[in-house]
Design a protein around this motif. Structure first.
Motif, mmCIF file in Angstrom:
data_model
loop_
_atom_site.group_PDB
_atom_site.id
_atom_site.type_symbol
_atom_site.label_atom_id
_atom_site.label_comp_id
_atom_site.label_asym_id
_atom_site.label_seq_id
_atom_site.Cartn_x
_atom_site.Cartn_y
_atom_site.Cartn_z
ATOM 1 N N TYR A 2 26.592 52.605 47.784
ATOM 2 C CA TYR A 2 25.702 53.360 48.658
ATOM 3 C C TYR A 2 25.213 54.630 47.966
ATOM 4 C CZ TYR A 2 30.352 55.250 49.560
ATOM 5 O OH TYR A 2 31.617 55.753 49.412
ATOM 6 N N HIS A 5 20.542 58.735 51.716
ATOM 7 C CA HIS A 5 19.512 58.222 52.624
ATOM 8 C C HIS A 5 19.555 56.708 52.823
ATOM 9 C CE1 HIS A 5 17.870 62.181 52.997
ATOM 10 N NE2 HIS A 5 17.755 62.271 51.683
ATOM 11 N N ASP A 6 20.648 56.057 52.417
ATOM 12 C CA ASP A 6 20.833 54.647 52.736
ATOM 13 C C ASP A 6 21.240 54.519 54.201
ATOM 14 O OD1 ASP A 6 20.331 54.018 50.129
ATOM 15 O OD2 ASP A 6 22.379 53.449 49.620
ATOM 16 N N HIS A 7 20.888 53.410 54.814
ATOM 17 C CA HIS A 7 21.322 53.123 56.181
ATOM 18 C C HIS A 7 22.495 52.153 56.101
ATOM 19 C CE1 HIS A 7 18.254 54.985 58.813
ATOM 20 N NE2 HIS A 7 17.606 55.029 57.656
ATOM 21 N N THR A 18 24.783 52.470 69.140
ATOM 22 C CA THR A 18 24.293 51.936 67.871
ATOM 23 C C THR A 18 25.356 52.040 66.774
ATOM 24 O OG1 THR A 18 22.473 52.009 66.283
ATOM 25 C CG2 THR A 18 23.258 54.107 67.090
ATOM 26 N N ASP A 20 24.127 51.877 63.489
ATOM 27 C CA ASP A 20 23.265 52.203 62.351
ATOM 28 C C ASP A 20 23.320 53.707 62.068
ATOM 29 O OD1 ASP A 20 21.345 52.277 60.396
ATOM 30 O OD2 ASP A 20 19.678 51.734 61.698
ATOM 31 N N TRP A 21 23.721 54.064 60.855
ATOM 32 C CA TRP A 21 23.847 55.463 60.445
ATOM 33 C C TRP A 21 23.127 55.679 59.118
ATOM 34 C CZ3 TRP A 21 26.892 59.076 63.222
ATOM 35 C CH2 TRP A 21 27.616 58.544 64.280
ATOM 36 N N GLU A 22 22.604 56.890 58.907
ATOM 37 C CA GLU A 22 21.956 57.263 57.646
ATOM 38 C C GLU A 22 22.851 58.254 56.913
ATOM 39 O OE1 GLU A 22 18.006 59.559 55.910
ATOM 40 O OE2 GLU A 22 18.312 59.400 58.072
ATOM 41 N N ILE A 32 27.046 61.670 57.765
ATOM 42 C CA ILE A 32 26.146 60.626 58.242
ATOM 43 C C ILE A 32 25.505 61.049 59.563
ATOM 44 C CG2 ILE A 32 27.291 58.714 57.052
ATOM 45 C CD1 ILE A 32 28.815 58.096 59.584
ATOM 46 N N CYS A 34 23.530 59.583 63.079
ATOM 47 C CA CYS A 34 23.259 58.433 63.934
ATOM 48 C C CYS A 34 21.743 58.190 63.972
ATOM 49 C CB CYS A 34 23.801 58.687 65.332
ATOM 50 S SG CYS A 34 23.475 57.336 66.477
ATOM 51 N N SER A 35 21.327 56.964 63.747
ATOM 52 C CA SER A 35 19.902 56.642 63.720
ATOM 53 C C SER A 35 19.275 56.660 65.104
ATOM 54 C CB SER A 35 19.686 55.263 63.095
ATOM 55 O OG SER A 35 20.112 55.278 61.755
ATOM 56 N N SER A 57 20.128 49.040 54.478
ATOM 57 C CA SER A 57 18.958 49.202 53.614
ATOM 58 C C SER A 57 19.194 50.353 52.656
ATOM 59 C CB SER A 57 17.700 49.447 54.445
ATOM 60 O OG SER A 57 17.799 50.679 55.140
#
Length: 64
Positions: A2, A5-7, A18, A20-22, A32, A34-35, A57
Motif C-alpha cells: 500500500y 492515498h490508496d483505498h 462502510t 472503505d478507507w483512504e 486513514i 473513512c470514505s 485501488s
C-alpha cells in the motif's frame, strides 16, 4: 504493498457502515480516513497490517 492515498478494505466496518478507507499518512503510524463520513483514525503499522483486508485501488492507477 500500500501507498499514500490508496483505498483499502478493512476487516471491520466503521460505525457509518462502510469498510472503505483512504490512507492519508504513512510512517511508524498510519492515518486513514473513512470514505463515507470522513472520520480519521490513526493506528500503528502493525495494527493496520492486521486489520486491513485488501487494497481496493491504488492512487497511481486513479491518476493516470
Amino acid at each position: 504493498m500500500y501507498d499514500l492515498h490508496d483505498h483499502v478494505l478493512m476487516k471491520k466496518a466503521h460505525a457509518c457502515g462502510t469498510n472503505d478507507w483512504e490512507i492519508i499518512r504513512l510512517g511508524m503510524d498510519i492515518k486513514i480516513r473513512c470514505s463515507d463520513c470522513g472520520h480519521i483514525v490513526m493506528m500503528s503499522r502493525h495494527d493496520f497490517d492486521r486489520k486491513m483486508k485488501k487494497i481496493l485501488s491504488h492512487a497511481a492507477e486513479a491518476e493516470g
